[in-house]
Design an enzyme around this catalytic site. Structure first.
Site, short mmCIF file in Angstrom:
data_model
loop_
_atom_site.label_atom_id
_atom_site.label_comp_id
_atom_site.label_asym_id
_atom_site.label_seq_id
_atom_site.Cartn_x
_atom_site.Cartn_y
_atom_site.Cartn_z
CB SER A 283 70.08 71.75 66.30
OG SER A 283 69.98 72.64 65.59
CD GLU A 296 65.97 71.45 76.91
OE1 GLU A 296 65.18 71.61 75.81
OE2 GLU A 296 67.05 71.45 77.06
#
Ligand code: ARG
Length: 463
Positions: A283, A296
């Protein structure tokens, strides 16, 4: 007599002014269908060989055309070919270049055919080989899954329904469920081959041709099994495109399901698996993060493949026979779906090699949620001659008791159990054992270790 110069559209004598500039920009498909160049050249060579065999063109013309086509193939493979948007598509680009290389005799190549049969011939050959490539990739995924399953026959975890702990299973059994799905995906692609083996070449624009062609000859040359039966249907049919897009959609849906499964298992709340650094990203703000972005990506991509299937279904809806420009978009849709699936299969294969089950946590989770309740009910049926419904109710009372005492099943004493049914003996305690529970499911396709081993062997032998 009016001359059709080679650097102009093939229809320049009939259509004198140039087509709208904006349409010239968007109406061409060369950037997409240049991917079909090999199939197009192979199809053209088979076609001219047939024309010569049928005495429709001379030996000299045939040889010149084949020489030119081979040269063009090399130019394209070596990136020495200049694709021109003004020539719309791969078919005219190649024909125009052939004129440059061999001169006027290039004009014989389009005898007894049309771009309408040419394009689907190319496309069917292309889908046939992409089907094979996809199946090789699915095989790799099946192999990696089998390897992982083999290592995890004894790994016990909860099987879920409604994402609530349901009954104990082996992780290998869970993984083998996906082997079944991927195996069906392979079959689905293979089943499509029947239609893909029907040769469209020779139906020309829509009616067939007055030339004495031999469609069986090109059928053989191009690896088809039979010529198509109806010329109008042949140039209008895109069922084979839908079949491919549907098969891609189902396979990517399976990938999406297991991706979602692994995302849940990887969550901090579940913590059932660990993903290696190769298959996570970080992140920009939260330094501690390791996010399952690849999973994902896989989960999301089924959206793209379904979209492609629906685009094609919608293009075909209400489209009269036979060829219309609407159909030109089929190739872009096919290529996109193909590329999305092949990338997804490769990524998924990497995931399979880069995750480890957190066996302790799996077992811990399996211990909670009174996962052996059904086993107790089965035990009561077998040992205390009760109907299943009666046994179900007794077991529910045992669950209530354990919950009240804030205990797991295996923490209950025989005395406590006897309060529910005085006839219960020590035997019942064995039923709480998770490994026993898993191994008791010996019915065909059940989760017992023996069953799983046999299934893994069966699939390994298939290779
Ligand atoms: N590029 C065209 C397509 O893919 C080839 C067929 C063109 N036929 C025609 N009648 N305009 O659809």
């Amino acid at each position: 007599m009016a001359k059709n110069k080679n650097n102009q559209a093939v229809w320049n004598i009939r259509i004198k002014n140039s087509t709208s500039a904006i349409f010239q920009k968007v109406g061409n498909s060369i950037d997409i269908d240049k991917r079909l160049y090999r199939e197009d050249i192979t199809g053209s060579i088979a076609h001219v060989e047939m024309l010569f065999k049928q005495k429709i063109i001379s030996f000299k013309v045939k040889n010149k055309i084949i020489y030119g086509l081979n040269k063009i193939e090399k130019e394209i493979s070596n990136k020495k070919f200049e694709f021109k948007k003004k020539y719309e598509d791969i078919h005219i680009n190649i024909e125009k270049r052939l004129f440059e290389i061999i001169g006027e005799e290039a004009g014989y190549i389009h005898t007894a055919r049309s771009r309408n049969d040419q394009v689907i011939t190319d496309l069917k050959i292309w889908i046939r080989s992409s089907t094979k490539e996809i199946n090789i990739l699915i095989d790799k995924v099946i192999n990696s899954t089998l390897k992982l399953a083999e290592k995890n026959i004894n790994t016990i975890m909860p099987g879920f329904t409604h994402l609530k702990n349901a009954q104990a299973v082996s992780l290998a059994h869970y993984l083998m469920a996906y082997v079944e799905m991927f195996n069906r995906d392979k079959k689905r692609f293979i089943n499509n081959l029947d239609n893909l083996y029907e040769n469209p070449l020779g139906v020309a624009a829509l009616t067939g041709t007055s030339f004495n062609i031999d469609r069986n000859y090109t059928t053989k040359k191009l690896g088809f099994k039979k010529p198509t039966n109806n010329s109008i249907d042949t140039v209008s049919d895109r069922d084979f495109v839908l079949d491919f897009l549907y098969s891609v959609s189902v396979c990517s849906m399976h990938i999406s399901r297991i991706a979602e499964e692994l995302i849940i298992w990887n969550s901090d709340a579940f913590n059932l698996i660990n993903l290696s650094d190769k298959v996570v990203t970080g992140s920009s703000i939260m330094p501690q993060k390791k996010n399952p972005d690849l999973l994902e990506y896989l989960r999301g991509k089924s959206g793209t493949t379904y979209g492609n299937l629906f685009s094609m279904l919608t293009i075909l809806k209400g489209l009269p026979l036979s060829y219309f420009k609407d159909l030109q978009d089929d190739k872009e849709i096919i290529f996109k779906s193909n590329d999305t699936l092949t990338d997804s299969l490769k990524i998924f294969n990497e995931i399979l090699k880069n995750f480890t089950p957190n066996k302790k946590q799996m077992l811990k989770l399996a211990r909670s949620g009174y996962i052996t309740a059904t086993d107790i009910a089965d035990y009561l049926v077998k040992n205390h001659s009760m109907s299943f419904r009666k046994a179900y109710q007794k077991t529910a009372a045992i669950v209530n008791l354990a919950e009240k005492k804030k205990k797991n099943f295996d923490e209950l004493t025989l005395e406590e159990l006897k309060k529910v049914d005085s006839k219960l003996t020590n035997d019942v305690l064995k039923v709480f054992d998770l490994e026993n529970s898993v191994n008791s499911k010996k019915s065909y396709a059940g989760t017992s270790f023996d069953n799983i081993k046999k299934m893994i062997m069966k699939y390994k032998k298939q290779k």
